[in-house]
Design an enzyme around this catalytic site. Structure first.
Site, PDB file in Angstrom:
ATOM      1  N   LYS A  50       0.793  -1.284  -0.141  1.00  0.00           N
ATOM      2  CA  LYS A  50      -0.385  -0.142  -0.276  1.00  0.00           C
ATOM      3  C   LYS A  50       0.468   0.721   0.309  1.00  0.00           C
ATOM      4  O   LYS A  50       1.694   1.665   0.885  1.00  0.00           O
ATOM      5  CB  LYS A  50      -1.110  -0.094   1.242  1.00  0.00           C
ATOM      6  CG  LYS A  50      -2.016   1.617   1.503  1.00  0.00           C
ATOM      7  CD  LYS A  50      -2.747   1.466   2.703  1.00  0.00           C
ATOM      8  CE  LYS A  50      -1.707   1.568   3.846  1.00  0.00           C
ATOM      9  NZ  LYS A  50      -1.376   2.926   3.737  1.00  0.00           N
ATOM     10  N   ASP A  68      -3.503   4.190  -1.502  1.00  0.00           N
ATOM     11  CA  ASP A  68      -4.507   4.254  -0.279  1.00  0.00           C
ATOM     12  C   ASP A  68      -4.790   6.014  -0.739  1.00  0.00           C
ATOM     13  O   ASP A  68      -3.540   6.690   0.149  1.00  0.00           O
ATOM     14  CB  ASP A  68      -3.982   4.060   0.555  1.00  0.00           C
ATOM     15  CG  ASP A  68      -5.060   4.111   1.774  1.00  0.00           C
ATOM     16  OD1 ASP A  68      -6.136   4.766   1.342  1.00  0.00           O
ATOM     17  OD2 ASP A  68      -4.528   4.233   2.748  1.00  0.00           O
ATOM     18  N   LYS A  88      -7.608   7.985  -0.847  1.00  0.00           N
ATOM     19  CA  LYS A  88      -9.043   8.148   0.223  1.00  0.00           C
ATOM     20  C   LYS A  88      -9.353   9.020  -0.688  1.00  0.00           C
ATOM     21  O   LYS A  88     -10.022  10.497  -0.429  1.00  0.00           O
ATOM     22  CB  LYS A  88      -8.428   8.455   1.193  1.00  0.00           C
ATOM     23  CG  LYS A  88      -8.404   7.172   2.132  1.00  0.00           C
ATOM     24  CD  LYS A  88      -8.466   7.474   3.665  1.00  0.00           C
ATOM     25  CE  LYS A  88      -7.830   6.553   4.084  1.00  0.00           C
ATOM     26  NZ  LYS A  88      -6.427   5.785   3.751  1.00  0.00           N
ATOM     27  N   ASP A 116     -13.929  14.548  -2.930  1.00  0.00           N
ATOM     28  CA  ASP A 116     -14.646  15.714  -3.084  1.00  0.00           C
ATOM     29  C   ASP A 116     -16.198  15.593  -4.508  1.00  0.00           C
ATOM     30  O   ASP A 116     -16.279  14.658  -4.229  1.00  0.00           O
ATOM     31  CB  ASP A 116     -13.330  16.205  -4.649  1.00  0.00           C
ATOM     32  CG  ASP A 116     -13.357  17.968  -4.362  1.00  0.00           C
ATOM     33  OD1 ASP A 116     -13.642  18.218  -4.949  1.00  0.00           O
ATOM     34  OD2 ASP A 116     -11.750  17.581  -4.470  1.00  0.00           O
ATOM     35  N   THR A 166     -10.452   3.077  10.987  1.00  0.00           N
ATOM     36  CA  THR A 166     -10.187   2.135  12.489  1.00  0.00           C
ATOM     37  C   THR A 166      -9.830   3.158  13.574  1.00  0.00           C
ATOM     38  O   THR A 166     -10.005   2.296  14.664  1.00  0.00           O
ATOM     39  CB  THR A 166      -9.080   1.127  11.540  1.00  0.00           C
ATOM     40  OG1 THR A 166      -8.251   1.854  11.819  1.00  0.00           O
ATOM     41  CG2 THR A 166      -9.387   0.221  10.227  1.00  0.00           C
ATOM     42  N   ARG A 190       2.695  -0.976  10.512  1.00  0.00           N
ATOM     43  CA  ARG A 190       3.578  -0.947  11.785  1.00  0.00           C
ATOM     44  C   ARG A 190       4.674  -2.605  12.178  1.00  0.00           C
ATOM     45  O   ARG A 190       5.673  -2.997  12.888  1.00  0.00           O
ATOM     46  CB  ARG A 190       3.735  -0.365  12.833  1.00  0.00           C
ATOM     47  CG  ARG A 190       2.955   0.932  12.668  1.00  0.00           C
ATOM     48  CD  ARG A 190       2.923   1.973  13.846  1.00  0.00           C
ATOM     49  NE  ARG A 190       1.897   2.397  13.325  1.00  0.00           N
ATOM     50  CZ  ARG A 190       0.254   3.110  14.117  1.00  0.00           C
ATOM     51  NH1 ARG A 190       0.936   3.687  14.839  1.00  0.00           N
ATOM     52  NH2 ARG A 190      -0.413   3.063  13.575  1.00  0.00           N
TER      53      ARG A 190
END
Length: 233
Positions: free
Chosen positions: A33, A60, A62, A65, A120, A212
């Protein structure tokens, strides 16, 4: 569609990202990603370089608009030959339809297009008090997923805790891409709706996005293989 683990390459520079990917010298090139930080730092060229190395890419960004702006932006992103892109479902059905139109190439091919339901990091309390969404978080996520399906999208981003509900509301073939993955022996960090790779598989996630726990691991390749073992077996 076969389950897969997507590594969130949330790095601030091309050098850091490519040095990380150099660790994966085997025949299996991870699905990765590329998010806002890396894309805004390095631009489209980083996408081309990672693609040339043989990786599948989830871009990614997002998008959220007005429909015409999103349509035009998606037409540009489609030329990068990525494998998956996303928008915010809150942008409405009309915006998602426009995104699909812009993403679809002249020959009818296109990357997968998914929509973010709720991040999340967002709790139900925050959603209701700050975003003024009166419905519960589960109801909201399922409705956003239904809107995405109505618009013709391939699936949604949701936490693994909601994957089964999305499948129930939208059908087994509607994809669930789920961040918020942590190993059982790790901290949740800044995410509040999280679970393990094994539990995500049981619940019904199609793809898990892991940052991570892999990128900050002492041995990222071993952590990635652990994810594959727990999620894809």
């Amino acid at each position: 569609m076969q389950r897969d683990v997507i590594i969130a390459c949330d790095f601030s520079s091309k050098e850091a990202c490519l040095n990380f990917l150099d660790r994966f010298s085997g025949s299996r090139k991870p699905f990765v990603k590329i998010g806002m930080e890396l894309f805004y730092a390095e631009g489209p060229e980083i996408v081309r370089q990672i693609k040339a190395r043989g990786h599948k890419i989830f871009l990614d960004l997002k998008l959220h608009d007005i429909p015409n702006t999103v349509r035009k932006a998606m037409s540009v992103l489609s030329a990068l030959d990525v494998d998956m892109v996303n928008v915010h479902a809150a942008g409405t059905v009309a915006m998602m339809k426009a995104a699909l139109e812009g993403l679809t190439r002249a020959d009818g091919t296109r990357p997968l297009l998914i929509a973010v339901t709720q991040l999340t990091s967002t709790s139900e309390e925050v959603m209701q008090k700050e975003l003024l969404i009166g419905a519960g978080i589960n109801e909201t996520i399922v409705q956003y997923a239904r809107n995405a399906k109505e618009a013709g999208l391939d699936g949604v981003v949701c936490s693994p805790l909601e994957a089964a509900m999305v499948k129930e509301g939208c059908g087994a073939g509607f994809l669930t891409v789920t961040p918020g993955i942590r190993f059982a022996d790790a901290a949740a960090d800044d995410q509040v709706r999280v679970t393990t790779p094994a539990k995500a598989r049981e619940i019904g996630s199609d793809f898990i996005v892991v940052g991570r726990p892999i990128t900050a691991a002492e041995d990222p390749v071993a952590a990635y293989n652990r994810c594959l073992e727990e999620f894809c077996k």
